[in-house]
Enzyme design. Structure first.
Site, mmCIF file in Angstrom:
data_model
loop_
_atom_site.group_PDB
_atom_site.id
_atom_site.type_symbol
_atom_site.label_atom_id
_atom_site.label_comp_id
_atom_site.label_asym_id
_atom_site.label_seq_id
_atom_site.Cartn_x
_atom_site.Cartn_y
_atom_site.Cartn_z
ATOM 1 N N TYR A 11 -35.616 -25.071 -9.242
ATOM 2 C CA TYR A 11 -36.375 -25.429 -8.044
ATOM 3 C C TYR A 11 -35.560 -25.300 -6.762
ATOM 4 O O TYR A 11 -36.045 -25.648 -5.691
ATOM 5 C CB TYR A 11 -36.903 -26.863 -8.175
ATOM 6 C CG TYR A 11 -35.827 -27.880 -8.512
ATOM 7 C CD1 TYR A 11 -35.050 -28.459 -7.505
ATOM 8 C CD2 TYR A 11 -35.590 -28.261 -9.822
ATOM 9 C CE1 TYR A 11 -34.063 -29.379 -7.801
ATOM 10 C CE2 TYR A 11 -34.605 -29.187 -10.140
ATOM 11 C CZ TYR A 11 -33.844 -29.750 -9.124
ATOM 12 O OH TYR A 11 -32.864 -30.657 -9.423
ATOM 13 N N GLY A 12 -34.333 -24.800 -6.875
ATOM 14 C CA GLY A 12 -33.467 -24.712 -5.701
ATOM 15 C C GLY A 12 -32.768 -23.376 -5.602
ATOM 16 O O GLY A 12 -33.402 -22.320 -5.618
ATOM 17 N N THR A 13 -31.439 -23.395 -5.542
ATOM 18 C CA THR A 13 -30.670 -22.181 -5.261
ATOM 19 C C THR A 13 -30.616 -21.216 -6.435
ATOM 20 O O THR A 13 -30.117 -20.096 -6.284
ATOM 21 C CB THR A 13 -29.238 -22.538 -4.848
ATOM 22 O OG1 THR A 13 -28.577 -23.211 -5.926
ATOM 23 C CG2 THR A 13 -29.236 -23.433 -3.621
ATOM 24 N N LEU A 14 -31.113 -21.612 -7.609
ATOM 25 C CA LEU A 14 -31.158 -20.698 -8.755
ATOM 26 C C LEU A 14 -32.401 -19.803 -8.730
ATOM 27 O O LEU A 14 -32.508 -18.878 -9.545
ATOM 28 C CB LEU A 14 -31.138 -21.493 -10.062
ATOM 29 C CG LEU A 14 -29.787 -22.100 -10.449
ATOM 30 C CD1 LEU A 14 -29.961 -23.144 -11.542
ATOM 31 C CD2 LEU A 14 -28.821 -21.012 -10.904
ATOM 32 N N GLU A 212 -56.421 -23.204 5.682
ATOM 33 C CA GLU A 212 -56.284 -23.193 4.232
ATOM 34 C C GLU A 212 -56.249 -24.614 3.638
ATOM 35 O O GLU A 212 -56.139 -24.774 2.422
ATOM 36 C CB GLU A 212 -55.008 -22.434 3.829
ATOM 37 C CG GLU A 212 -54.966 -20.984 4.280
ATOM 38 C CD GLU A 212 -55.927 -20.097 3.497
ATOM 39 O OE1 GLU A 212 -56.805 -20.625 2.787
ATOM 40 O OE2 GLU A 212 -55.799 -18.871 3.586
#
Length: 283
Positions: A11-14, A212
């Site tokens: 959910y982050g830098t990966l 939206e």
């Protein structure tokens, strides 16, 4: 040696296009639209952490990995199975995708006193990108219709770049208004979605958030790789949060899609939209 296969939710830098994605070299991406329960918090070092919570959703990506990759990610996250003082804990959690549910490894902060973000759902990559720039925007439904945008006096905020093609997704009508379905995209292998790519202003972005229903929890912003002018570009679009069984759209909504898209979309794709709606109407 036996290779143990696992699933990993990131959910982050990966995530794809982020600075630590190379740690997942050799992994198979199962879904780039995936989510699980938890609440994100920001870090001073430009990476997020996840706090356990049943009242919030975090969005990310799901990968199929082997034991070697899991060990590498454990190293990145400074996680040791026999260390109670880890900064991150790793747990097995249920992760949802457009097609299935999976049990996957998820890293949670082992920091009991950290303050969580108050948003009910969160996508770190979206927040990070929008803080840096106003990105290109991929419209695939009624937002391609300039007549409606002109009625809102926002046409100056939309500069059409050209046809965009999103691979690995399907366009369907998975959310409802009082008079019928509205457009959405879902991940689907070997399918494509055509739409219009726009350069937009900050004012146009705020208009899209309102239109939206982002603040009302109807659609969420997301980034996808769209082919435009011969190259793939990571850009903004909007995806339905709570998907329902597909329902046919009303005539006026279908008209807006076709009227807006006909300048850029291929005839084959427009015919496919008509065919899909006809099938939904016939039940």
């Amino acid at each position: 040696m036996n290779v143990i296969t696992n699933y990993l939710f990131v959910y982050g830098t990966l995530q794809k296009h982020e600075r630590n994605h190379h740690w997942l070299n050799g992994a198979e991406r199962v879904a780039e639209q995936a989510w699980t329960k938890g609440r994100l918090v920001e870090s001073e070092h430009e990476y997020p952490g996840l706090v356990r919570s049943d009242d919030a959703i975090v969005y990310g990506e799901l990968y199929k990995i082997d034991e070697d990759i899991l060990k590498k990610v454990d190293e990145l996250e400074s996680f040791k199975e026999d260390n109670e003082g880890n900064f991150f804990d790793r747990e097995i959690r249920v992760v949802d995708t457009d097609g299935s549910k999976y049990e996957a490894h998820v890293y949670f902060l082992n920091q009991p006193n950290v303050e969580a973000d108050e948003q009910a759902y969160y996508d770190w990559k979206v927040t990070r990108r929008l803080q840096k720039e106003t990105p290109l925007y991929f419209a695939y439904g009624s937002c391609m219709d300039h007549e409606r945008i002109e009625v809102a006096d926002m046409l100056d905020g939309f500069d059409a770049v050209g046809l965009g093609v999103l691979s690995g997704y399907d366009m369907d009508f998975t959310t409802r208004a009082e008079d019928g379905g509205r457009a959405d995209i879902t991940e689907k292998k070997d399918s494509t979605v055509e739409g219009i790519v726009y350069k937009i202003t900050d004012e146009a972005l705020e208009y899209l958030y309102m239109r939206e229903g982002v603040y009302a929890g109807k659609y969420r912003p997301a980034f996808v790789d769209v082919e435009v002018e011969g190259k793939k570009v990571n850009m903004l679009t909007f995806i339905v949060i709570d998907k329902e069984e597909s329902i046919a759209p009303p005539d006026h909504y279908l008209t807006e899609i076709v009227r807006g898209g006909k300048k850029f979309l291929t005839e084959k794709y427009i015919n496919a939209i008509h065919d899909k709606v006809d099938k939904l109407r016939k039940g």
